[in-house]
Design an enzyme around this catalytic site. Sequence first.
Site, PDB file in Angstrom:
ATOM      1  CB  THR A 354      -0.938   0.100   1.345  1.00 23.70           C
ATOM      2  OG1 THR A 354      -1.707  -1.146   1.245  1.00 23.70           O
ATOM      3  CG2 THR A 354      -1.863   1.277   1.399  1.00 23.70           C
ATOM      4  N   GLY A 437      -0.808  -3.937   4.941  1.00 21.22           N
ATOM      5  CA  GLY A 437      -1.872  -5.119   5.431  1.00 21.22           C
ATOM      6  C   GLY A 437      -2.018  -5.157   6.781  1.00 21.22           C
TER       7      GLY A 437
END
Length: 532
Positions: A354, A437
């Site tokens: 991310t 995550g």
Amino acid sequence: MADRPTGNPHSTRSVVHAPSGMVATSQPLASIAGLRILQQNGNAFDAAVAAAATLAVVEPTMTGLGGDMFALMYSQKDKKVEGLNGSGRAPKKATRDYFLSQGFKKVPDTGILSVTTPGIVDGWAETLKKHGTMTFSQVLQPAIEYAEKGFPISEVIAAQWRRCEFFLRRNKEATSVYLPNNRPPREGEMFKQPQLAKTLREIADGGRDAFYKGEIARRISDYSEKNGGLLSYDDLATHTSTWVSPIKTDYKGHHVYQMPPNTQGITVLEMLNMLENFDLSNFEHNSVDYLHLLIEVKKLAYADRDYYVSDPKFTDVPVNHMLSKEYALSRSQLINHSKALENVGPGLNLKGDTVYLTVVDKDRNVVSFINSIFGDFGSGIVPNGTGIILQNRGASFSLDKNHPNRIEPGKRPFHTIIPSMVLKDDKPYISFGVMGGDMQPQGQVQVLLNLLEFGMNIQEAGEVARFRHDYNETALESEISSKTRLDLIDKGHKIISSVDVFGGYQGILIDPTTNMLQGGSDPRKDGCAIGY
């Protein structure tokens, strides 16, 4: 390490201070793109989209136009925090019966069947529509320039790219686009993305409809259909983002905000509620007793997360119950300070990738913004002529008919990506995130405690050693002593060593006394905080 002449001698860099505006991202080029927009009189919302779009170009291992986004936003006009859920949904053809009929026991982790509808572009559009002052064409300009003219590959991204070489070779389009010269680009090499530049220009000219209803949507859906995928043109054409009310808790006079389900943001708040039942002033930072407590709290909160969190449109998520102080007290009483808990919950072990960024402007509008394609290079699928990596967020769904996160047509998956924001005396105080995550809630709690309990500054709070607990294993960064490791083992913890699993932090603090901006950026990533 260099000998710093002042401050914390173990810190990697100083806090960044600036009076007018600040951007913190995991890539310097993206931070500069956001700053460029601020200095062109754009606001924090304009700059956040510009930085996010640039990250989609310069950090393709982690994010891209084929992924999802979430944001927490504080506008001085409205004087409140609001949330934007820019996550996509499962294709309308994605049923549990379909996967079982094809012999699957779980949704594939990667490949065309792991793809869900991309939500990022509509999320950007909604951000600009509601709060922005600039057009798509203006804020996408830095990203377009880096895609067309190229950009030099940074150190961390080069290493991650190398690890993904075999994965990228599974898809000929991904190989063609992301393995130029038939290999991963090396640190410092220029990397150009003409296909992605063309796609970005189409969005700049035609807005979000160019992506969801135009030729881009046709290219994506045609590729999916020809290659056995479930994502259709209709899935793209009917996609919408959702403005939502954030959830929050009070932690010792600080209002901590998170996105509600379908994200795991509630996990952060439940952990903080449990920790309020302990006097943390009695603990030494990263001591055996402190780490043991945090690991045990994490286990309990994540067990609830895995059992309850899903798309609230499909499942009744007991948010109020999970956030109650009474429930937190009852859960915290399960903790044994001498012995690690066993069989609390299996954990999903979601090791997603991310990017996180945060922006504050001269008016003190604040954006806490997160983008993701889930795994490294997402699904590994790049539709012809687009340069877009499609996310593999469908891997988060379950095929268990009794699981709240079971796959259903049009359902949003359980999401790991969570921005965070803290208000003090009803004013924005800290905007931050920790990407990675399953690491995100436990990382956010560690950072927040560093700030609020141990008095660290916005830079130190994000760079000191962290732990990461997954399943029944706890990874510790190397700075944590051998004695602490042995003492944790004596309490029943399984301790392991690992690298590049401890997330990536960015943060901005608004000094409540001086109104000055303070920025910090994680040395585990390539980025920086920058202001003016």
